[in-house]
Design a protein around this motif. Structure first.
Motif, PDB file in Angstrom:
ATOM      1  N   TYR A   1       0.005   6.968  -6.576  1.00  0.00           N
ATOM      2  CA  TYR A   1      -1.239   7.684  -6.833  1.00  0.00           C
ATOM      3  C   TYR A   1      -1.333   9.004  -6.068  1.00  0.00           C
ATOM      4  CZ  TYR A   1      -2.893   3.589  -9.311  1.00  0.00           C
ATOM      5  OH  TYR A   1      -3.030   2.574 -10.231  1.00  0.00           O
ATOM      6  N   LYS A   2      -0.217   9.467  -5.567  1.00  0.00           N
ATOM      7  CA  LYS A   2      -0.202  10.747  -4.863  1.00  0.00           C
ATOM      8  C   LYS A   2      -0.663  11.860  -5.802  1.00  0.00           C
ATOM      9  CE  LYS A   2       2.781  13.785  -2.127  1.00  0.00           C
ATOM     10  NZ  LYS A   2       4.159  13.998  -1.603  1.00  0.00           N
TER      11      LYS A   2
ATOM     12  N   ARG B   1       0.822  -1.215   0.000  1.00  0.00           N
ATOM     13  CA  ARG B   1       0.000   0.000   0.000  1.00  0.00           C
ATOM     14  C   ARG B   1       0.854   1.263   0.000  1.00  0.00           C
ATOM     15  NH1 ARG B   1      -4.792   1.757   4.300  1.00  0.00           N
ATOM     16  NH2 ARG B   1      -5.439   3.634   3.149  1.00  0.00           N
ATOM     17  N   SER B   2       1.985   1.235   0.681  1.00  0.00           N
ATOM     18  CA  SER B   2       2.822   2.434   0.735  1.00  0.00           C
ATOM     19  C   SER B   2       3.304   2.831  -0.661  1.00  0.00           C
ATOM     20  CB  SER B   2       4.022   2.213   1.661  1.00  0.00           C
ATOM     21  OG  SER B   2       4.849   1.169   1.194  1.00  0.00           O
ATOM     22  N   THR B   3       3.644   1.842  -1.484  1.00  0.00           N
ATOM     23  CA  THR B   3       4.054   2.142  -2.854  1.00  0.00           C
ATOM     24  C   THR B   3       2.879   2.660  -3.662  1.00  0.00           C
ATOM     25  OG1 THR B   3       5.812   0.482  -2.807  1.00  0.00           O
ATOM     26  CG2 THR B   3       5.028   1.176  -4.968  1.00  0.00           C
ATOM     27  N   LEU B   4       1.704   2.068  -3.470  1.00  0.00           N
ATOM     28  CA  LEU B   4       0.518   2.556  -4.161  1.00  0.00           C
ATOM     29  C   LEU B   4       0.228   4.008  -3.800  1.00  0.00           C
ATOM     30  CD1 LEU B   4      -2.052  -0.403  -3.954  1.00  0.00           C
ATOM     31  CD2 LEU B   4      -0.854   0.429  -5.984  1.00  0.00           C
ATOM     32  N   GLU B   5       0.381   4.344  -2.538  1.00  0.00           N
ATOM     33  CA  GLU B   5       0.136   5.719  -2.103  1.00  0.00           C
ATOM     34  C   GLU B   5       1.072   6.688  -2.804  1.00  0.00           C
ATOM     35  OE1 GLU B   5       0.562   5.383   2.098  1.00  0.00           O
ATOM     36  OE2 GLU B   5      -1.560   4.923   2.443  1.00  0.00           O
ATOM     37  N   LYS B   6       2.321   6.286  -2.979  1.00  0.00           N
ATOM     38  CA  LYS B   6       3.282   7.134  -3.702  1.00  0.00           C
ATOM     39  C   LYS B   6       2.909   7.233  -5.175  1.00  0.00           C
ATOM     40  CE  LYS B   6       7.133   5.944  -0.632  1.00  0.00           C
ATOM     41  NZ  LYS B   6       8.442   5.224  -0.531  1.00  0.00           N
TER      42      LYS B   6
ATOM     43  N   LEU C   1      -8.287   6.159  -4.095  1.00  0.00           N
ATOM     44  CA  LEU C   1      -8.172   5.663  -2.729  1.00  0.00           C
ATOM     45  C   LEU C   1      -7.351   4.380  -2.754  1.00  0.00           C
ATOM     46  CD1 LEU C   1      -9.133   5.786   0.289  1.00  0.00           C
ATOM     47  CD2 LEU C   1     -11.083   4.378  -0.423  1.00  0.00           C
ATOM     48  N   THR C   2      -6.389   4.235  -1.873  1.00  0.00           N
ATOM     49  CA  THR C   2      -5.540   3.045  -1.871  1.00  0.00           C
ATOM     50  C   THR C   2      -5.838   2.164  -0.658  1.00  0.00           C
ATOM     51  OG1 THR C   2      -3.749   4.209  -0.723  1.00  0.00           O
ATOM     52  CG2 THR C   2      -3.682   4.198  -3.128  1.00  0.00           C
ATOM     53  N   LYS C   3      -5.763   0.848  -0.885  1.00  0.00           N
ATOM     54  CA  LYS C   3      -6.009  -0.142   0.151  1.00  0.00           C
ATOM     55  C   LYS C   3      -5.014  -1.286   0.014  1.00  0.00           C
ATOM     56  CE  LYS C   3      -9.754   1.651   2.052  1.00  0.00           C
ATOM     57  NZ  LYS C   3      -9.843   2.001   3.492  1.00  0.00           N
ATOM     58  N   SER C   4      -4.907  -2.083   1.066  1.00  0.00           N
ATOM     59  CA  SER C   4      -4.029  -3.257   1.051  1.00  0.00           C
ATOM     60  C   SER C   4      -4.834  -4.518   0.799  1.00  0.00           C
ATOM     61  CB  SER C   4      -3.302  -3.395   2.402  1.00  0.00           C
ATOM     62  OG  SER C   4      -2.467  -2.305   2.641  1.00  0.00           O
TER      63      SER C   4
END
Length: 238
Positions: A48-49, A41-46, A54-57
């Motif tokens: 899609y910043k 999820r942390s990579t997804l957040e970066k 919305l990001t989820k695990s």
């Protein structure tokens, strides 16, 4: 400009790059509210910043993880599973672990997505899974990939019957220019793409946008279900 997915929620399971990113961007452009879910999820957040995503695990190899995501999100209109774990290699090189990871990611995981998301989806909702050209084009080094993709095609037809009227389709890409081929090295990748482009009836390599357009078609065509849609430039024909 039309927005065929306006007021719809689309869950895209996969990375934040390549085909998954193209699908997410296309869904946003079509008016959808998009949720991107993946193992990191942390990579997804970066990735899609600065977007409305919305990001989820979620871990497609873990049913509890899938169940938790479904419970947390509640009802969604569409689920797209782009995730893969490619078990490339000739039979002498394959391991059971690599083969099982491929199956868990592209076959078992999507079945579990259907199990936990379908009960709360509207009747006009849908699933889009991902198969691939290897299922139709046997080639040394792609045995496990072909077996996995062939299974996805079977799962797609079976789920379309069992979950009806919720629709279930699959996209079957040919060779697409994504980071998946970078491991070949710049020169080998260029030579490989040049050879395929010469022989391929479309005379080019596919792009993530080619696949994303097909996904939007599958999400919005309400009279299509149980189909594994080839978007491969005619690659199996030669």
């Amino acid at each position: 400009m039309t927005a065929p997915l306006r007021n719809k929620t689309v869950l895209v399971v996969g990375r934040g790059s390549g085909i998954a990113r193209a699908v997410t961007d296309a869904a946003l452009a079509a008016g959808a509210r998009v949720i991107a879910a993946g193992r990191d999820r942390s990579t997804l957040e970066k990735d899609y910043k600065g977007t409305d995503v919305l990001t989820k695990s979620v871990d497609l190899t873990d049913e509890d993880s899938i169940a938790a995501l479904a419970e947390g999100l509640g009802s969604v209109d569409h689920v797209v599973s782009v995730a893969s774990a490619r078990a490339r290699g000739k039979v002498s090189e394959l391991t059971p672990e690599a083969i099982l990871l491929s199956f868990h990611t592209k076959v078992v995981g999507p079945i579990m997505l259907a199990k936990h998301f379908a009960p709360n989806m509207p009747e006009n909702g849908s699933f889009v899974l991902f198969s691939g050209v290897a299922a139709l084009e046997p080639d040394p080094g792609f045995l496990a990939v072909a077996a996995t993709n062939g299974s996805v095609n079977t799962v797609t037809r079976s789920l379309a019957v069992e979950l009806a009227p919720i629709r279930v389709n699959a996209i079957s890409p040919g060779t697409i220019d994504t980071g998946a081929w970078d491991a070949l090295g710049e020169q080998r990748k260029a030579e490989f793409f040049a050879r395929l482009s010469k022989d391929n009836p479309s005379r080019r390599i596919g792009t993530p946008d080619d696949i994303a357009q097909a996904v939007i078609f599958a999400l919005t065509n309400t009279f299509m279900t149980g189909v594994s849609l080839p978007v491969d430039g005619g690659q199996p024909l030669v």
